[in-house]
Design a protein around this motif. Structure first.
Motif, PDB file in Angstrom:
ATOM      1  N   VAL B 123       0.843  -1.198   0.000  1.00  0.00           N
ATOM      2  CA  VAL B 123       0.000   0.000   0.000  1.00  0.00           C
ATOM      3  C   VAL B 123       0.878   1.248   0.000  1.00  0.00           C
ATOM      4  CG1 VAL B 123      -1.664   1.319   1.349  1.00  0.00           C
ATOM      5  CG2 VAL B 123      -1.914  -1.147   1.155  1.00  0.00           C
ATOM      6  N   ALA B 124       1.954   1.232   0.813  1.00  0.00           N
ATOM      7  CA  ALA B 124       2.832   2.402   0.888  1.00  0.00           C
ATOM      8  C   ALA B 124       3.390   2.720  -0.486  1.00  0.00           C
ATOM      9  CB  ALA B 124       3.976   2.152   1.876  1.00  0.00           C
ATOM     10  N   PHE B 125       3.844   1.699  -1.225  1.00  0.00           N
ATOM     11  CA  PHE B 125       4.368   2.010  -2.549  1.00  0.00           C
ATOM     12  C   PHE B 125       3.288   2.555  -3.453  1.00  0.00           C
ATOM     13  CE2 PHE B 125       4.599   0.951  -7.004  1.00  0.00           C
ATOM     14  CZ  PHE B 125       5.627   1.802  -7.353  1.00  0.00           C
ATOM     15  N   TRP B 126       2.110   1.922  -3.439  1.00  0.00           N
ATOM     16  CA  TRP B 126       1.097   2.295  -4.426  1.00  0.00           C
ATOM     17  C   TRP B 126       0.452   3.642  -4.147  1.00  0.00           C
ATOM     18  CZ3 TRP B 126       1.009   1.067  -9.181  1.00  0.00           C
ATOM     19  CH2 TRP B 126       1.606  -0.129  -9.588  1.00  0.00           C
ATOM     20  N   MET B 127       0.855   4.300  -3.059  1.00  0.00           N
ATOM     21  CA  MET B 127       0.401   5.689  -2.882  1.00  0.00           C
ATOM     22  C   MET B 127       1.287   6.644  -3.664  1.00  0.00           C
ATOM     23  SD  MET B 127      -0.498   5.650   1.134  1.00  0.00           S
ATOM     24  CE  MET B 127      -1.559   7.080   1.177  1.00  0.00           C
ATOM     25  N   ILE B 128       2.480   6.181  -4.074  1.00  0.00           N
ATOM     26  CA  ILE B 128       3.409   7.110  -4.727  1.00  0.00           C
ATOM     27  C   ILE B 128       2.994   7.459  -6.162  1.00  0.00           C
ATOM     28  CG2 ILE B 128       5.789   7.330  -5.545  1.00  0.00           C
ATOM     29  CD1 ILE B 128       6.701   6.189  -2.970  1.00  0.00           C
ATOM     30  N   LEU B 173       2.009  11.537  -0.334  1.00  0.00           N
ATOM     31  CA  LEU B 173       3.380  11.025  -0.324  1.00  0.00           C
ATOM     32  C   LEU B 173       3.906  10.900   1.099  1.00  0.00           C
ATOM     33  CD1 LEU B 173       4.734  13.092  -3.331  1.00  0.00           C
ATOM     34  CD2 LEU B 173       4.163  10.680  -3.311  1.00  0.00           C
ATOM     35  N   GLY B 174       3.525  11.835   1.971  1.00  0.00           N
ATOM     36  CA  GLY B 174       3.955  11.774   3.368  1.00  0.00           C
ATOM     37  C   GLY B 174       3.381  10.548   4.057  1.00  0.00           C
ATOM     38  N   THR B 175       2.102  10.257   3.786  1.00  0.00           N
ATOM     39  CA  THR B 175       1.493   9.068   4.385  1.00  0.00           C
ATOM     40  C   THR B 175       2.233   7.823   3.925  1.00  0.00           C
ATOM     41  OG1 THR B 175      -0.603  10.223   4.243  1.00  0.00           O
ATOM     42  CG2 THR B 175      -0.692   7.879   4.736  1.00  0.00           C
ATOM     43  N   SER B 176       2.539   7.785   2.633  1.00  0.00           N
ATOM     44  CA  SER B 176       3.271   6.634   2.101  1.00  0.00           C
ATOM     45  C   SER B 176       4.595   6.461   2.828  1.00  0.00           C
ATOM     46  CB  SER B 176       3.489   6.844   0.603  1.00  0.00           C
ATOM     47  OG  SER B 176       4.673   6.243   0.187  1.00  0.00           O
ATOM     48  N   SER B 177       5.287   7.572   3.017  1.00  0.00           N
ATOM     49  CA  SER B 177       6.585   7.512   3.677  1.00  0.00           C
ATOM     50  C   SER B 177       6.437   7.015   5.120  1.00  0.00           C
ATOM     51  CB  SER B 177       7.198   8.908   3.580  1.00  0.00           C
ATOM     52  OG  SER B 177       8.151   9.137   4.544  1.00  0.00           O
ATOM     53  N   MET B 178       5.357   7.431   5.799  1.00  0.00           N
ATOM     54  CA  MET B 178       5.142   6.982   7.178  1.00  0.00           C
ATOM     55  C   MET B 178       4.836   5.488   7.233  1.00  0.00           C
ATOM     56  SD  MET B 178       3.027  10.212   8.607  1.00  0.00           S
ATOM     57  CE  MET B 178       2.007   9.257   9.673  1.00  0.00           C
TER      58      MET B 178
END
Lengths: 210, 562
Positions: B123-128, B173-178
């Motif tokens: 999920v983190a990647f696919w937010m980018i 992008l910040g959420t993804s990074s978190m």
């Protein structure tokens, strides 16, 4: 020996013993979801700390505070809401205790009550918003009030939805048991977190600005 | 010194008997995957895609700046270019690229099968990609113009839609990074193989631990600032709008509380990578393992209490300036510990001057210049003199390009054999390095001088006296642009035609080299064995056993050296 960080012999011995025990193949790692939840809550609390810091800086640097023409906050509803939210944490804990004695009925009863208390809290907040004498853009304190209570309200709403998820899942026989109940515990910890944030918010928004 | 460990390295552990190498299919790299290696490659390729876009924007800016008049692009468009260049390079290139290596390497380095939360990782990647596409889409409707810092009140008056798109994409992008950081911390702390304690894990893991801590604590505060900025922009509140009674300084505090640590989020992963690369190619143990590990944590902690040095000219009171000046200068200490440790690591080593190693040394020299100009800027009087000039631009490009990007290329060359199973072409790699190093210095070194002479940054129109140096910078930037071609050719050619790498082409000791290249699904054919510390190069294990006293060994070494 500069830089060597491993005592070779003992490590190899340990490793070969373990290999003998486990053999090779896919194995499940322990459940780290609770750790993940706690790390998430650290992050989430930093968001609130950001908002609180903004409010406190305004309070410190503005020549007139509270801003001119800002009526005092009505405290009756927030106090009732505080009582409801604090009480709900205890009710919820009863639910978890019931589950630990394999009493799913008790879990459903207490979590149901908690969700209802959360809904009453939100209703109280809606009432407060609709009867306030100031709007979102009236002044800085009013803006902070709406953003902070609103952001917290979103968290309460999320908590209620989490509890409803737990209730929905608990209909299935054996989904939660005394030994397996991550969902129940996670929802409870989140709810306590939201509760603690509210206490800080109550002091920083309502009490010290009146 | 005898090199028993090194001789053992390529053959241990022996490949398993039935040699199946289950690998992911090519199409799995284009969809939702929970495999940390697939996600790592997805991050890396996506980051490079945005790097080329961000680089193209920079070339347009440099072309515009080759003459004093804004004749190539309109000044408004120039503002959009500089905002988008900064945002893309920080949030869509360097941060995801660090996450790429973290995803790919952490489980391999600690002997785990995957991350702690594989689905969250996906999920983190696919937010980018959505965040990046959203940001790029703002070009069709007037991109944001307020710089990557988006200071109000400028950001409140320079185009509503572009600014709001910028805010939303940074929140995504910040959420993804978190989400990525939650995974890294949990994985590093709890999923190490049983006999690897925290002081025998590779330094890259330490640096990702420090990075993730900063992301977890800092990013939410940026989120809070951007939510308030959104309210100002859309709902008409006045948190940061002086016209309505608000205060823009509060935004600056909240913004820099994240964005100063963010520069460590961008450099620490590559500190970690350098700590891996130098010992392997110098065939020497890392100098000061614990010093490097703990200095990462010290940088993290100090990074959280220096933010107001970005605000020396924003009316910050004197005593507060002194505090932030002191804390900022103190950061040079842990950073200096690292730089000296790296120098000591390669001192007297058996150096292989391959692409990975020369990029790592390029990192050392360029980052050193950027670090030292950082100490200059920490000093309040100097900072006030060069505030908002090209000196700042020179400084942060020496840190972010000379540091992060050089470190990143070193990491790409070092781990390419592991990721693809093939070696890179050394000649092309070295051409790439020479062009990058020359182009980089021609582009950014003159900017120090421009800044000292007082040329403002973020402007399309400048005084004609600065034209010559600007022309030099522009030529340098073209060399830099050309330098990416040998790299791209090299990567694509090596992917299909490169020499087969084998399990451990560098004879390295960290665990990722104990499995096939590329590693199989779930990483290890059999439980990895920790038979040496991560940096025990050139250590004679035969003679180090319980019978021999450490004192005797030291005495022997002393008598030899006399």
């Amino acid at each position: 020996m500069q830089g060597s960080t491993v005592d070779n012999k003992s490590q190899i011995a340990i490793a070969s013993e373990q290999e003998a025990e486990q053999g090779h193949g896919h194995h499940e790692h322990p459940d780290f979801r609770m750790v993940g939840l706690y790390i998430f809550l650290i992050s989430d609390s930093m968001t609130f700390i950001g908002f609180f810091a903004a409010l406190l800086i305004y309070r410190a640097i503005m020549p007139v505070w509270p801003p001119e023409g800002m009526p005092e906050f009505e405290l009756l509803i927030p106090i009732i809401n505080t009582a409801i939210l604090v009480a709900s944490s205890f009710v919820m804990h009863e639910g978890q205790k019931s589950l630990k004695q394999n009493d799913v009925g008790g879990l459903q009863k207490y979590f149901g009550i908690t969700a209802a208390m959360g809904a009453v809290f939100l209703a109280g907040q809606v009432y407060e918003y609709s009867h306030a004498e100031f709007g979102l853009t009236t002044n800085l304190l009013a803006s902070c009030f709406y953003v902070l209570t609103g952001f917290h309200g979103l968290h309460v709403l999320t908590g209620v939805l989490l509890i409803l998820c737990v209730l929905w899942r608990s209909r299935e026989e054996g989904h939660y048991s005394a030994s397996s109940h991550f969902g129940v515990e996670a929802a409870e910890i989140y709810w306590h977190f939201v509760d603690v944030i509210w206490l800080v918010l109550f002091v920083l928004v309502y009490l010290i600005n009146n | 010194m005898s090199t028993t460990l090194e001789r053992n390295a390529p053959i241990s552990p022996p490949p398993p008997e039935q040699n199946e190498h289950p690998q992911r299919k090519w199409y799995e790299y284009f969809g939702f995957s929970t495999d940390h290696k697939v996600i790592g490659i997805q991050y890396l390729v996506t980051a490079f895609f945005f790097y080329f876009i961000g680089g193209a924007l920079a070339e347009v800016m440099r072309t515009e700046l080759s003459t004093p008049d804004p004749d190539f692009v309109q000044p408004e468009f120039y503002n959009q270019l500089l905002t988008m260049h900064g945002t893309i390079m920080l949030f869509l290139w360097i941060i995801p690229a660090g996450a790429a290596f973290a995803n790919y390497l952490i489980p391999l380095m600690i002997g785990a099968e995957d991350m702690a939360f594989p689905r969250l990782n996906g999920v983190a990647f696919w937010m980018i990609p959505p965040g990046g596409i959203l940001l790029m889409s703002s070009f069709f409707n007037g991109a944001p113009q307020a710089g990557w810092t988006s200071y109000p009140p400028l950001s409140l008056v320079s185009g509503k839609s572009g600014e709001e798109i910028w805010i939303l994409s940074i929140l995504i992008l910040g959420t993804s990074s978190m989400l990525g950081a939650f995974n890294f911390v949990t994985t590093i702390l709890l999923m190490r193989m049983p006999d690897m304690d925290i002081h025998s894990m590779p330094l890259f893991c330490w640096s990702m631990l420090a990075t993730s801590g900063l992301i977890i604590i800092g990013t939410p505060v940026l989120g809070a600032a951007l939510i308030l900025l959104s309210f100002d922009l859309i709902a008409g509140t006045a948190f940061f709008n002086p016209a309505g009674g608000g205060d823009p300084i509060v935004y600056q505090h909240m913004f820099w509380f994240y964005s100063h640590p963010a520069v460590y989020i961008m450099i620490l992963p590559f500190f970690g990578a350098i700590s891996e690369i130098l010992p392997v190619h110098a065939r020497k143990p890392i100098f000061g393992y614990r010093a490097i590990a703990y200095s990462s944590l010290a940088i993290s902690f100090l990074g959280l209490i220096v933010w107001a040095h970005h605000m020396f000219s924003s009316g910050t009171p004197g005593w507060l300036r002194m505090f932030f000046m002191a804390t900022t200068m103190i950061i040079a200490v842990p950073t200096g510990i690292k730089v000296f440790s790296w120098c000591a690591t390669i001192w007297g080593g058996k150096l292989s001057l391959n692409s990975a190693f020369i990029f790592a040394v390029g990192f050392l020299s360029s980052f050193l210049i950027g670090g030292l100009s950082g100490v200059m800027l920490a000093s309040v009087p100097f900072d006030i003199h060069v505030h908002d000039t090209y000196f700042i631009v020179a400084h942060f490009h020496y840190v972010l390009f000379g540091g992060s990007v050089f470190g990143l290329f070193a990491a790409v060359y070092h781990w390419f054999p592991k990721m693809t199973g093939r070696m890179v072409n050394e000649t092309l790699g070295q051409i790439h390095f020479v062009m990058t190093f020359i182009g980089f210095n021609i582009t950014f070194l003159p900017m120090h001088q421009l800044g000292l002479q007082g040329m403002n940054r973020r402007i399309a129109l400048y005084d004609p006296q600065f034209q010559f140096l600007n022309m030099v910078c522009t030529v340098g930037s073209y060399i830099l642009a050309l330098s990416t071609f040998p790299f791209i050719i090299n990567i694509i050619w090596s992917l299909y035609k490169g020499e087969k790498a084998g399990r451990n082409p560098w004879r390295a000791l960290t665990l990722e080299w104990q499995t096939a290249s590329p590693p199989i699904i779930e990483n290890f054919e059999e439980e990895p064995v920790l038979w040496a510390g991560p940096y025990d190069y050139g250590i004679d294990t035969e003679s180090i056993d319980g019978d021999e006293d450490v004192e005797d060994m030291l005495a022997a070494v002393t008598s030899e050296s006399q």
